[in-house]
Design a protein around this motif. Sequence first.
Motif, PDB file in Angstrom:
ATOM      1  N   VAL A   1      82.382  89.261  17.048  1.00 47.09           N
ATOM      2  CA  VAL A   1      81.355  88.894  16.067  1.00 47.09           C
ATOM      3  C   VAL A   1      81.255  89.963  14.983  1.00 47.09           C
ATOM      4  N   VAL A   2      81.279  91.239  15.392  1.00 45.68           N
ATOM      5  CA  VAL A   2      81.229  92.333  14.420  1.00 45.68           C
ATOM      6  C   VAL A   2      82.463  92.281  13.516  1.00 45.68           C
ATOM      7  N   ALA A   3      83.631  92.040  14.111  1.00 52.13           N
ATOM      8  CA  ALA A   3      84.853  91.957  13.311  1.00 52.13           C
ATOM      9  C   ALA A   3      84.816  90.759  12.364  1.00 52.13           C
ATOM     10  N   LEU A   4      84.244  89.649  12.801  1.00 56.12           N
ATOM     11  CA  LEU A   4      84.150  88.475  11.942  1.00 56.12           C
ATOM     12  C   LEU A   4      83.263  88.745  10.731  1.00 56.12           C
ATOM     13  N   ALA A   5      82.136  89.427  10.966  1.00 56.47           N
ATOM     14  CA  ALA A   5      81.227  89.711   9.858  1.00 56.47           C
ATOM     15  C   ALA A   5      81.775  90.775   8.924  1.00 56.47           C
TER      16      ALA A   5
ATOM     17  N   GLY B   1      86.495  89.562   8.631  1.00 54.17           N
ATOM     18  CA  GLY B   1      86.965  88.207   8.417  1.00 54.17           C
ATOM     19  C   GLY B   1      87.561  87.561   9.651  1.00 54.17           C
ATOM     20  N   PRO B   2      87.924  86.279   9.546  1.00 54.72           N
ATOM     21  CA  PRO B   2      88.392  85.514  10.704  1.00 54.72           C
ATOM     22  C   PRO B   2      89.692  86.025  11.316  1.00 54.72           C
ATOM     23  N   LEU B   3      90.619  86.561  10.500  1.00 56.18           N
ATOM     24  CA  LEU B   3      91.910  86.995  11.028  1.00 56.18           C
ATOM     25  C   LEU B   3      91.736  88.143  12.015  1.00 56.18           C
ATOM     26  N   VAL B   4      91.003  89.168  11.621  1.00 58.15           N
ATOM     27  CA  VAL B   4      90.765  90.312  12.515  1.00 58.15           C
ATOM     28  C   VAL B   4      89.956  89.874  13.723  1.00 58.15           C
ATOM     29  N   ALA B   5      88.988  88.981  13.503  1.00 58.53           N
ATOM     30  CA  ALA B   5      88.203  88.476  14.630  1.00 58.53           C
ATOM     31  C   ALA B   5      89.085  87.729  15.620  1.00 58.53           C
ATOM     32  N   GLY B   6      90.049  86.975  15.111  1.00 61.05           N
ATOM     33  CA  GLY B   6      90.979  86.277  15.997  1.00 61.05           C
ATOM     34  C   GLY B   6      91.827  87.242  16.812  1.00 61.05           C
ATOM     35  N   ILE B   7      92.224  88.362  16.196  1.00 59.60           N
ATOM     36  CA  ILE B   7      92.990  89.370  16.937  1.00 59.60           C
ATOM     37  C   ILE B   7      92.132  89.977  18.040  1.00 59.60           C
ATOM     38  N   VAL B   8      90.853  90.235  17.744  1.00 56.06           N
ATOM     39  CA  VAL B   8      89.949  90.779  18.766  1.00 56.06           C
ATOM     40  C   VAL B   8      89.771  89.778  19.900  1.00 56.06           C
TER      41      VAL B   8
ATOM     42  N   PRO C   1      84.891  90.313  28.836  1.00 57.72           N
ATOM     43  CA  PRO C   1      84.900  89.270  27.796  1.00 57.72           C
ATOM     44  C   PRO C   1      83.622  89.217  26.972  1.00 57.72           C
ATOM     45  N   ILE C   2      82.469  89.464  27.590  1.00 61.85           N
ATOM     46  CA  ILE C   2      81.217  89.451  26.832  1.00 61.85           C
ATOM     47  C   ILE C   2      81.205  90.589  25.811  1.00 61.85           C
ATOM     48  N   ALA C   3      81.606  91.806  26.244  1.00 61.40           N
ATOM     49  CA  ALA C   3      81.629  92.936  25.321  1.00 61.40           C
ATOM     50  C   ALA C   3      82.612  92.693  24.178  1.00 61.40           C
ATOM     51  N   LEU C   4      83.778  92.133  24.486  1.00 55.30           N
ATOM     52  CA  LEU C   4      84.755  91.863  23.433  1.00 55.30           C
ATOM     53  C   LEU C   4      84.297  90.723  22.529  1.00 55.30           C
ATOM     54  N   ALA C   5      83.490  89.809  23.049  1.00 51.67           N
ATOM     55  CA  ALA C   5      82.926  88.769  22.195  1.00 51.67           C
ATOM     56  C   ALA C   5      81.982  89.368  21.167  1.00 51.67           C
ATOM     57  N   VAL C   6      81.183  90.372  21.585  1.00 52.56           N
ATOM     58  CA  VAL C   6      80.325  91.079  20.631  1.00 52.56           C
ATOM     59  C   VAL C   6      81.176  91.775  19.574  1.00 52.56           C
ATOM     60  N   ALA C   7      82.274  92.415  20.022  1.00 53.49           N
ATOM     61  CA  ALA C   7      83.174  93.065  19.063  1.00 53.49           C
ATOM     62  C   ALA C   7      83.796  92.046  18.115  1.00 53.49           C
TER      63      ALA C   7
ATOM     64  N   LEU D   1      77.980  99.805   6.738  1.00 55.10           N
ATOM     65  CA  LEU D   1      77.814  98.624   7.579  1.00 55.10           C
ATOM     66  C   LEU D   1      76.955  97.563   6.899  1.00 55.10           C
ATOM     67  N   MET D   2      75.866  97.983   6.268  1.00 58.24           N
ATOM     68  CA  MET D   2      74.999  97.028   5.590  1.00 58.24           C
ATOM     69  C   MET D   2      75.765  96.294   4.490  1.00 58.24           C
ATOM     70  N   ARG D   3      76.580  97.052   3.745  1.00 56.18           N
ATOM     71  CA  ARG D   3      77.353  96.422   2.676  1.00 56.18           C
ATOM     72  C   ARG D   3      78.396  95.470   3.255  1.00 56.18           C
ATOM     73  N   GLU D   4      79.121  95.912   4.309  1.00 56.94           N
ATOM     74  CA  GLU D   4      80.156  95.069   4.897  1.00 56.94           C
ATOM     75  C   GLU D   4      79.564  93.822   5.548  1.00 56.94           C
ATOM     76  N   PHE D   5      78.412  93.976   6.214  1.00 55.37           N
ATOM     77  CA  PHE D   5      77.818  92.828   6.873  1.00 55.37           C
ATOM     78  C   PHE D   5      77.276  91.826   5.854  1.00 55.37           C
ATOM     79  N   THR D   6      76.720  92.330   4.752  1.00 47.58           N
ATOM     80  CA  THR D   6      76.247  91.413   3.719  1.00 47.58           C
ATOM     81  C   THR D   6      77.418  90.637   3.117  1.00 47.58           C
ATOM     82  N   THR D   7      78.501  91.357   2.830  1.00 51.89           N
ATOM     83  CA  THR D   7      79.699  90.687   2.313  1.00 51.89           C
ATOM     84  C   THR D   7      80.297  89.743   3.351  1.00 51.89           C
ATOM     85  N   GLY D   8      80.267  90.200   4.624  1.00 54.83           N
ATOM     86  CA  GLY D   8      80.827  89.374   5.690  1.00 54.83           C
ATOM     87  C   GLY D   8      80.053  88.097   5.913  1.00 54.83           C
ATOM     88  N   ILE D   9      78.734  88.161   5.826  1.00 54.26           N
ATOM     89  CA  ILE D   9      77.926  86.948   5.996  1.00 54.26           C
ATOM     90  C   ILE D   9      78.213  85.956   4.875  1.00 54.26           C
TER      91      ILE D   9
END
Length: 351
Positions: free
Chosen positions: A259-263, A266-273, A251-257, A95-103
């Motif tokens: 954000v995690v998917a975006l980080a 990327g944007p494509l998976v976040a858009g699907i979420v 909707p709030i819980a899925l919004a958190v998901a 997670l630390m590696r993915e979030f650093t890359t995602g940011i």
Amino acid sequence: MPEVLRTAAAFSWRIIVVGALVFGVFSLLGRFHKLGVAVFLGLVITAVLRPVAGLLSRWMPRAAAVAVSLIGSLLLLLGLGALVGEAVAGERAELMREFTTGIDRIERWLEQPPFRIAPEALTDIQHRIGQFLSSHRSTVISTAISGADRLVEVLTVLALAVFCSVFFIHSGDRQWAWFREELPAAARERVSVAGSAAWRTFTGYTHGILLVAAVNAVLVGIALFALGVPLAVPLALLEFVAAFVPLIGSPIALAVAAVVALAAKGPLVAGIVVALIVVIGQIEGHLLHPIVMSWAVRLHPVVVALAVIGGAVAAGVIGAVAAVPLVAVLWSVRQALRADRAARAGRAPSG
């Protein structure tokens, strides 16, 4: 004095008296809100575990059945907590590696059209956040300490709720019968009708919202796992808890998901979420609630929304959770009393 003004004055002082009474009751409840929350949670636990205890009491004494149902549910909750902790701990390095890359990916995305944010601005924001935390270290520490005090209060309320639920599950019917017998004889039957309608609606709503939350959590968990979003199990459990607040929680819980998917992805998976918010909202609003809540009172979405917002304004998260079942119970009691009054009028001798 005109008759219209006389009538308006008569209605006005009665409305003022009723308003003052309602204000006094809510002020009193506000002073003892922790007791009210504990009793409410105790009733929720009772609505969930009383059928289980009733089933187990066929093979063991009632007290043992209550103990087994409570201890078993506690072990289940602890097991889910351990599962979440294990999932987070096992994926921490990844997670630390993915979030650093995602940011870094998000920063590059914001630097491109249509946003065109300068890299210096993003660096300045990170610097300001670090500077703010450093300069307000004492405030952060005091907030953490007050959070520890709040945790003690929460644990105390939970302990009182479990304590109340033990007696509600074991002998709640006898307690209700005793309370009814202490009332004046003229009011016993109407109170019995109102109490039966209230408990039937409350248990129906509790069972229904549990089933809706479980279905939502399973759908979200499967979707996040298929998309490769990290922390799929904890996010599914977050969806389960958030679903107890109708219309708003999911909707709030899925919004958190998202954000995690975006980080992480990327944007494509976040858009699907984000699209899942619409899909699950449609499933919940047009399929689950009409079918699952058929044994409880059906409330118009506008009434549900107003109840949730009003409860949140009045009592925070617990108010948002308790508002809808409270409105459903009050409406059910009104309908039951009106039907009982009509039945009495039909049985009354004519002439």
